[in-house]
Scaffold this active site. Structure first.
Site, PDB file in Angstrom:
ATOM      1  N   HIS A 206     -10.133  11.225  -6.451  1.00 20.51           N
ATOM      2  CA  HIS A 206     -10.474  10.371  -7.594  1.00 20.51           C
ATOM      3  C   HIS A 206     -11.212   9.094  -7.198  1.00 20.51           C
ATOM      4  O   HIS A 206     -11.604   8.307  -8.056  1.00 20.51           O
ATOM      5  CB  HIS A 206      -9.224  10.041  -8.425  1.00 20.51           C
ATOM      6  CG  HIS A 206      -8.285   9.052  -7.802  1.00 20.51           C
ATOM      7  ND1 HIS A 206      -8.164   7.761  -8.267  1.00 20.51           N
ATOM      8  CD2 HIS A 206      -7.425   9.151  -6.774  1.00 20.51           C
ATOM      9  CE1 HIS A 206      -7.250   7.118  -7.553  1.00 20.51           C
ATOM     10  NE2 HIS A 206      -6.787   7.940  -6.637  1.00 20.51           N
ATOM     11  N   CYS A 336      -0.041 -12.948 -10.858  1.00 19.34           N
ATOM     12  CA  CYS A 336       0.995 -13.849 -11.369  1.00 19.34           C
ATOM     13  C   CYS A 336       1.772 -13.228 -12.525  1.00 19.34           C
ATOM     14  O   CYS A 336       2.991 -13.317 -12.581  1.00 19.34           O
ATOM     15  CB  CYS A 336       0.382 -15.153 -11.829  1.00 19.34           C
ATOM     16  SG  CYS A 336      -0.280 -16.082 -10.461  1.00 19.34           S
TER      17      CYS A 336
HETATM   18  C1  LIG Z   1      -6.984   4.611  -3.353  1.00 18.24           C
HETATM   19  C2  LIG Z   1      -6.645   4.391  -1.941  1.00 18.24           C
HETATM   20  C3  LIG Z   1      -5.509   4.982  -1.377  1.00 18.24           C
HETATM   21  C4  LIG Z   1      -4.565   5.851  -2.187  1.00 18.24           C
HETATM   22  O1  LIG Z   1      -5.178   7.026  -2.595  1.00 18.24           O
HETATM   23  P1  LIG Z   1      -4.491   7.968  -3.722  1.00 18.24           P
HETATM   24  O2  LIG Z   1      -5.262   9.229  -3.619  1.00 18.24           O
HETATM   25  O3  LIG Z   1      -4.668   7.247  -5.006  1.00 18.24           O
HETATM   26  O4  LIG Z   1      -3.072   8.140  -3.322  1.00 18.24           O
HETATM   27  C5  LIG Z   1      -5.247   4.748  -0.054  1.00 18.24           C
HETATM   28  N1  LIG Z   1      -6.041   3.972   0.694  1.00 18.24           N
HETATM   29  C6  LIG Z   1      -7.140   3.383   0.194  1.00 18.24           C
HETATM   30  C7  LIG Z   1      -7.996   2.545   1.080  1.00 18.24           C
HETATM   31  C8  LIG Z   1      -7.475   3.567  -1.133  1.00 18.24           C
HETATM   32  O5  LIG Z   1      -8.560   2.971  -1.626  1.00 18.24           O
END
Ligand SMILES: *Cc1c(COP(=O)(O)O)cnc(C)c1O
Length: 417
Positions: A206, A336
């Site tokens: 994604h 915050c």
């Molecule tokens: C989005 C992201 C994740 C986590 O990925 P998911 O597929 O949403 O679990 C881990 N590391 C970095 C650098 C990310 O940008």
């Protein structure tokens, strides 16, 4: 892809991207007609199996890997957890020391904390004020009991791209397994596991126009790792659980599209990024660009506005009050409202004073983003920033020390505030 249904301007693509319509189209048959499990032997199952293998090839092609070294997971969080726990367990007999850096994603830091509680030793290397890790510091921190070095390819908040090739060479020379979290780079800039010297590499669908909840781990042949999930013979017994067929097909399609579009996308977004930096510096006072100016993701912009809460900007932009105004979605390193006063650990790792970290905003673009939308967003940010500063009790026009802070010398905006 910049447009979305309610004419909102979505500039939070480092958090997630819109699924490409071509990806959705490729996935639909695997949700509707062909819902068979690839584990079954009748024809429906074997078609699903073929679709998975074809996705594996397309993903392998995108990152210069052999398809047999690709293992599908539920995303980068799982891949990162698998690496840290799985390599630690496989190599515990050799040693219990792991090297990383302070500005990593939580899906790296939290599994490492978990291991520390069980007696593992973790070195968190500092980053400089641009967010870069020093390869010499990596070399100097390697010990006889070091079994893993894990480094993010590009930081998800500030976009800084690490000197992965140099670190990979150091790891190889020392015989230490090297993991790269490439969740932010795969599909956006060229990623080649051989060139990077990666033994293991995490990626997520994604983050590059694929579906949510699917990703992969590249495991170079011969690298020892214990499974995270047991209970089925899927993925050569290394990752149990019925395959997410539509998700995997979508990931494969996203990889195919990225192989085609990536270079043009990086070019286009890179110029927009530099345009935004120039605009912000020209039109907004007391602003600091965060992350390395050139060694950074083409779609990532991050800056701090003195005297402002990033969260106030973010909320004002997403709920505009003026009639007909378009909502703009960005993200901030300040939190915050969510109850904690802690700004992002990544911005703090740069040596940034907490006050300035609270005023940080991140703009992350998707392919096809237009200059028109960016101009709209920038005008909106400048207008909101001006309003918030007028009301701000801490913003002092005379105090510009924060925006010019230096990691070694720091700044004394606290005293002036
Ligand atoms: C989005 C992201 C994740 C986590 O990925 P998911 O597929 O949403 O679990 C881990 N590391 C970095 C650098 C990310 O940008």
């Amino acid at each position: 892809m910049g447009k979305s249904t309610n004419s909102a301007i979505f500039l939070d693509n480092a958090a997630t991207t819109r699924t490409d319509p071509e990806v959705v189209a490729a996935m639909l048959p695997w949700l509707e007609q062909n819902f068979g499990s690839p584990a079954t032997l009748y024809s429906m199952g074997s078609e699903a199996k073929q679709a998975i293998e074809s996705a594996r090839q397309s993903l392998a092609g995108l990152i210069g890997a052999e398809s047999k070294d690709i293992f599908f997971t539920s995303g980068a969080t799982e891949s990162n957890n698998w690496v840290i726990k799985g390599v630690a367990e496989a190599r515990a007999g050799k040693g219990r020391h792991i090297i990383t850096n302070e500005a990593e994603h939580h899906s790296i830091l939290m599994p490492l904390r978990h291991l520390e509680k069980k007696g593992w030793d973790v070195t968190y290397l500092p980053v400089d004020s641009d967010g870069l890790v020093d390869p010499d510091a990596v070399a100097a921190s390697i010990r006889p009991d070091t079994v893993l070095i894990t480094m993010v390819h590009a930081n998800h908040e500030i976009g800084t791209i690490q000197p992965i090739t140099e670190i990979g060479r150091i790891a190889r020379e020392s015989g230490v397994a090297f993991h790269v979290n490439a969740a932010q780079t795969v599909g956006h800039i060229p990623v080649d596991v051989q060139a990077l010297g990666a033994d293991l590499l995490s990626l997520s669908g994604h983050k590059f126009y694929g579906p949510k909840g699917v990703g992969a781990l590249y495991i170079k042949r011969g690298v020892r790792i214990i499974p995270l999930l047991h209970g089925g013979s899927q993925e050569k017994k290394r990752r149990a659980g019925t395959h997410n067929v539509p998700g995997i097909v979508g990931l494969g399609e996203a990889a195919r599209i990225a192989s085609r579009d990536l270079v043009a996308e990086a070019d286009q977004l890179g110029s927009l990024r530099d345009y935004i930096f120039a605009w912000v510096e020209e039109n907004i006072e007391d602003v600091r660009i965060n992350g390395h100016r050139r060694r950074r993701l083409p779609n990532n912009v991050n800056f701090s506005l003195e005297g402002i809460e990033g969260e106030s900007i973010m909320l004002s932009l997403s709920y505009p009050t003026a009639e007909g105004a378009r909502p703009v979605f960005i993200s901030t390193g300040s939190a915050c409202v969510s109850g904690s006063l802690e700004p992002s650990h990544i911005l703090l790792a740069l040596g940034m004073p907490a006050e300035l970290a609270h005023g940080s905003v991140r703009i992350s673009m998707a392919k096809g983003e237009t200059r028109e939308e960016i101009d709209y967003a920038l005008e909106a940010i400048a207008a909101v920033a001006g309003r918030l500063r007028e009301m701000s009790p801490v913003y002092k026009r005379g105090n510009k020390k924060c925006a010019a802070f230096d990691k070694t010398e720091g700044c004394d905006c606290e005293a002036a505030g």
